[in-house]
Design an enzyme around this catalytic site. Sequence first.
Site, PDB file in Angstrom:
ATOM      1  N   LYS A  30      94.025  73.577  65.935  1.00 22.61           N
ATOM      2  CA  LYS A  30      94.322  75.003  66.111  1.00 22.61           C
ATOM      3  C   LYS A  30      94.144  75.323  67.590  1.00 22.61           C
ATOM      4  O   LYS A  30      93.070  75.102  68.169  1.00 22.61           O
ATOM      5  CB  LYS A  30      93.371  75.824  65.230  1.00 22.61           C
ATOM      6  CG  LYS A  30      93.860  77.211  64.889  1.00 22.61           C
ATOM      7  CD  LYS A  30      92.960  77.845  63.841  1.00 22.61           C
ATOM      8  CE  LYS A  30      93.420  79.249  63.506  1.00 22.61           C
ATOM      9  NZ  LYS A  30      92.419  79.956  62.686  1.00 22.61           N
TER      10      LYS A  30
HETATM   11  O1  G3P Z   1      92.668  83.500  60.709  1.00 19.22           O
HETATM   12  C1  G3P Z   1      92.239  84.457  61.646  1.00 19.22           C
HETATM   13  C2  G3P Z   1      91.315  85.406  60.989  1.00 19.22           C
HETATM   14  O2  G3P Z   1      90.162  84.732  60.601  1.00 19.22           O
HETATM   15  C3  G3P Z   1      90.974  86.600  61.781  1.00 19.22           C
HETATM   16  O3  G3P Z   1      90.661  87.580  60.881  1.00 19.22           O
HETATM   17  O4  G3P Z   1      89.779  89.720  60.113  1.00 19.22           O
HETATM   18  O5  G3P Z   1      88.722  88.539  62.064  1.00 19.22           O
HETATM   19  O6  G3P Z   1      90.942  89.617  62.309  1.00 19.22           O
HETATM   20  P1  G3P Z   1      89.983  88.948  61.384  1.00 19.22           P
END
Ligand code: G3P
Length: 220
Positions: free
Chosen positions: A83
């Site tokens: 990633k």
């Molecule tokens: O895959 C990316 C994700 O984990 C981010 O999520 O909710 O932290 O924006 P968030």
Amino acid sequence: MQIFLDTADVADIKKYVKWGIIDGVTTNPSLMAKEGKDPKEVIMEITKLVDGPISCEVVAEDAETMFEQAKIVSAWHDNIYAKIPLTAEGIRATKMCTEAGIKTNVTLCFSVNQALLAAKAGATLVSPFVGRVDDVGEEGLDLIADIVDAYNYYGFETKVLAASLRHPQHVRGCMQAGADIITIPPKILDKMVKHPLTDNGLAAFNKDWENCEACQNLYK
Ligand code: G3P
């Protein structure tokens, strides 16, 4: 559409893999740090639970070191995707990975322009962040639709992995926008499966069945 779990919580992965519908797993440095365990051990444990792409993020800022880290993680197991953040150095590292046959998930994508660069670098997956686009007052789901349309128009092979999904409405929107893959925190699966009309309907069926004497031998 494929469904990935967005977590590094092995207990959660074990629980939801039993549903038989999980196609892969994404992690990121924050999710890893939350678990407080050796990241390699976590990733290897996940490879035993899920037979599909598992993203492990590189943490360097320059392309050469990102590429070295991508080589390390991708050597652990065939299903591991490096990633890589969507910076200029990340695009360079992605291209190096493409040429070396390393599968990539280019992450932290917030625009169609960035998605174009990821596709040109040969990214296997690109991860636009829906919730974080919403957080700044724009439409995260529009970003998914725009990238899907552009990729389809030009025939890019990079798959659109919608990330940063926060609730079932995001999931529905991603389906309508044509995302190839969604990655979701496990708790969203619980919300997706639940419907009060299902619960009410089932309770009524069960009650009627119990009251039917002639029905009772069917499954005996
Ligand atoms: O895959 C990316 C994700 O984990 C981010 O999520 O909710 O932290 O924006 P968030």
